[in-house]
Enzyme design. Structure first.
Site, short mmCIF file in Angstrom:
data_model
loop_
_atom_site.label_atom_id
_atom_site.label_comp_id
_atom_site.label_asym_id
_atom_site.label_seq_id
_atom_site.Cartn_x
_atom_site.Cartn_y
_atom_site.Cartn_z
N TYR A 161 -11.98 -8.03 10.24
CA TYR A 161 -13.26 -8.46 9.67
C TYR A 161 -13.42 -9.96 9.55
O TYR A 161 -14.46 -10.44 9.09
CB TYR A 161 -13.56 -7.76 8.34
CG TYR A 161 -12.56 -8.02 7.24
CD1 TYR A 161 -11.53 -7.11 7.01
CD2 TYR A 161 -12.65 -9.14 6.43
CE1 TYR A 161 -10.61 -7.33 6.01
CE2 TYR A 161 -11.74 -9.37 5.41
CZ TYR A 161 -10.73 -8.46 5.21
OH TYR A 161 -9.82 -8.68 4.22
N ASN A 205 -4.79 2.31 -1.67
CA ASN A 205 -5.39 0.96 -1.79
C ASN A 205 -6.20 0.80 -3.06
O ASN A 205 -6.68 -0.30 -3.35
CB ASN A 205 -6.26 0.64 -0.56
CG ASN A 205 -7.62 1.29 -0.66
OD1 ASN A 205 -7.75 2.41 -1.14
ND2 ASN A 205 -8.65 0.59 -0.22
N GLY A 215 -0.86 0.72 8.52
CA GLY A 215 -1.57 1.38 7.43
C GLY A 215 -3.01 1.71 7.77
O GLY A 215 -3.49 2.82 7.47
N THR A 226 4.95 -1.06 19.41
CA THR A 226 6.28 -0.47 19.18
C THR A 226 6.12 1.04 19.17
O THR A 226 5.64 1.63 18.19
CB THR A 226 6.85 -0.95 17.82
OG1 THR A 226 6.63 -2.35 17.73
CG2 THR A 226 8.32 -0.65 17.68
N LYS A 267 0.81 -1.23 0.00
CA LYS A 267 0.00 0.00 0.00
C LYS A 267 0.85 1.29 0.00
O LYS A 267 0.40 2.32 -0.46
CB LYS A 267 -0.95 0.02 1.20
CG LYS A 267 -2.11 -0.96 1.07
CD LYS A 267 -3.08 -0.79 2.23
CE LYS A 267 -4.25 -1.75 2.09
NZ LYS A 267 -5.24 -1.58 3.16
N THR A 284 -5.20 -3.22 15.06
CA THR A 284 -4.18 -4.27 15.03
C THR A 284 -4.86 -5.57 14.58
O THR A 284 -6.09 -5.65 14.59
CB THR A 284 -3.56 -4.52 16.43
OG1 THR A 284 -4.48 -5.31 17.20
CG2 THR A 284 -3.25 -3.23 17.16
P1 NAP Z 1 0.18 -3.23 9.63
O1 NAP Z 1 0.52 -2.03 8.82
O2 NAP Z 1 1.04 -4.42 9.58
O3 NAP Z 1 0.05 -2.75 11.18
C1 NAP Z 1 -0.28 -3.67 12.19
C2 NAP Z 1 -0.40 -2.94 13.52
O4 NAP Z 1 -0.82 -3.90 14.51
C3 NAP Z 1 0.93 -2.37 14.02
O5 NAP Z 1 0.67 -1.20 14.74
C4 NAP Z 1 1.43 -3.48 14.93
O6 NAP Z 1 2.26 -3.01 15.97
C5 NAP Z 1 0.14 -3.97 15.55
N1 NAP Z 1 0.26 -5.33 16.01
C6 NAP Z 1 0.46 -6.44 15.23
N2 NAP Z 1 0.50 -7.53 16.02
C7 NAP Z 1 0.33 -7.10 17.29
C8 NAP Z 1 0.29 -7.77 18.54
N3 NAP Z 1 0.43 -9.09 18.64
N4 NAP Z 1 0.09 -7.02 19.66
C9 NAP Z 1 -0.06 -5.69 19.58
N5 NAP Z 1 -0.02 -4.99 18.42
C10 NAP Z 1 0.17 -5.71 17.30
O7 NAP Z 1 -1.29 -3.74 9.28
P2 NAP Z 1 -2.54 -2.89 8.75
O8 NAP Z 1 -2.50 -2.81 7.28
O9 NAP Z 1 -2.64 -1.63 9.54
O10 NAP Z 1 -3.74 -3.88 9.11
C11 NAP Z 1 -4.13 -4.11 10.47
C12 NAP Z 1 -5.33 -5.04 10.48
O11 NAP Z 1 -6.41 -4.34 9.86
C13 NAP Z 1 -5.17 -6.30 9.60
O12 NAP Z 1 -4.73 -7.36 10.36
C14 NAP Z 1 -6.58 -6.57 9.10
O13 NAP Z 1 -7.24 -7.48 9.96
C15 NAP Z 1 -7.27 -5.26 9.24
N6 NAP Z 1 -7.70 -4.66 7.97
C16 NAP Z 1 -9.00 -4.39 7.86
C17 NAP Z 1 -9.49 -3.81 6.71
C18 NAP Z 1 -10.94 -3.55 6.59
O14 NAP Z 1 -11.37 -3.11 5.51
N7 NAP Z 1 -11.73 -3.79 7.63
C19 NAP Z 1 -8.61 -3.46 5.67
C20 NAP Z 1 -7.26 -3.75 5.81
C21 NAP Z 1 -6.81 -4.35 6.98
P3 NAP Z 1 3.87 -2.86 15.78
O15 NAP Z 1 4.07 -1.49 15.22
O16 NAP Z 1 4.39 -3.02 17.15
O17 NAP Z 1 4.30 -3.95 14.84
#
Ligand code: NAP
Length: 289
Positions: free
Chosen positions: A234, A97, A139, A162, A76, A205
């Site tokens: 979701y 996206n 993201g 983090t 992205k 997260t």
């Molecule tokens: P990303 O850029 O990889 O960011 C993930 C975030 O979650 C980071 O802040 C990370 O913290 C934190 N994290 C991951 N594992 C963790 C844990 N075990 N404990 C605490 N914090 C944790 O991912 P993203 O693109 O933002 O997506 C996040 C989630 O959004 C996805 O998993 C997905 O389920 C969801 N999503 C939903 C939609 C929708 O349309 N509803 C669209 C896209 C994604 P650190 O900085 O410490 O690594």
């Protein structure tokens, strides 16, 4: 048009999603149902693209004159290097996206912001004067901050595993947005303190994602009846966080509302017509079942 009389012809236009991995994407199901419902001669496919070929994949999509494509994890941000321009919201978020191919010009958008806004609007009219707790700094968290800002939220407490990553995100976003953001360590004491004062909690997260059905970022006892609780996850349809919040009587927003909202906005960008939201919701909920 139903699938039984659906013919792919020499006029059929292509839309797609690129990412890695891509096998769990619900976008093909959602968009193909939407194209059929509107009788549009479009088809939507999913392509798993290795990082080393991202540039070639984008140039290939341009050369093939696809109408547009979605971009999902992990591209992205890096996709921006291969586009001709990006719109204001994508530039605020720093991620894309959705791409529209407008006469060979590739324009990037961020419809995750639309997705967050429409998810929020499903339960609250305005966020003016609201204080939010946002957990995560990836993201989706960035899209949430821009959406909260655009909806008039006055203050956001951001927590992340983090802290440095959250600092970097905030340094970048605070230059572009006039909103008060406070950074806190993600731990039980800061969660207790923050949940005592906020109106809305957002989990950005992956905690609670299938198969971790009994994990939640917020202990149930910290959720209050007068809160709005939004989980971006979701799959499953209702995470533990959403189930706990429902039991307490809080207003809940499951992540599929955001997913459908971003798809609705992408559909409109590619086709110029309003998306059949009920068809898209039905397709997504059926796939999640
Ligand atoms: P990303 O850029 O990889 O960011 C993930 C975030 O979650 C980071 O802040 C990370 O913290 C934190 N994290 C991951 N594992 C963790 C844990 N075990 N404990 C605490 N914090 C944790 O991912 P993203 O693109 O933002 O997506 C996040 C989630 O959004 C996805 O998993 C997905 O389920 C969801 N999503 C939903 C939609 C929708 O349309 N509803 C669209 C896209 C994604 P650190 O900085 O410490 O690594």
């Amino acid at each position: 048009m139903s699938y039984s009389n659906w013919i792919i012809s020499n006029k059929t236009r292509l839309c797609c999603v690129i990412g890695h991995p891509i096998d769990k994407s619900l976008s093909p199901i959602m968009h193909n149902e939407a194209f059929r419902a509107k009788g549009l001669d479009y088809v939507y496919l999913a392509f798993d693209v290795d990082e080393t070929y991202l540039k070639e994949a984008v140039e290939g999509l341009r050369a093939l004159k696809v109408r547009g494509f979605n971009v999902t994890m992990p591209y992205k941000v890096s996709i921006i290097n291969f586009l001709d321009r990006i719109d204001k919201e994508a530039s605020l978020v720093g991620a894309v996206n959705t791409v529209v191919n407008d006469n060979d010009e590739l324009i990037g958008y961020n419809t995750d912001v639309n997705g967050v806004i429409s998810a929020l609007e499903s339960k609250v009219n305005s966020l003016k004067g609201f204080k939010a707790l946002l957990i995560g700094a990836g993201g989706v968290a960035r899209a949430c901050i821009v959406a909260l800002f655009l909806k008039g939220c006055k203050e956001i407490i951001i927590m992340n595993r983090t802290l440095n990553k959250a600092k970097l995100m905030l340094n970048e976003l605070s230059k572009k947005l006039n909103i008060i953001c406070k950074l806190e360590e993600l731990n039980i004491d800061s969660l207790k303190k923050a949940t005592a004062s906020v109106d809305i909690i957002i989990n950005a997260t992956p905690i609670g994602t299938y198969p971790n059905l009994n994990e939640s970022i917020i202990p149930k006892e910290l959720i209050k009846k007068d809160m709005v609780v939004f989980d971006v996850v979701y799959n499953p349809k209702k995470t533990k966080l959403i189930r706990d919040a429902e039991k307490i009587g809080a207003k809940t927003i499951p992540g599929y509302e955001m997913f459908i909202g971003q798809g609705v906005a992408s559909f409109k960008l590619w086709t110029g017509i309003d998306a059949p939201i009920d068809v898209m919701r039905k397709a997504v909920l059926k796939a999640l079942r």
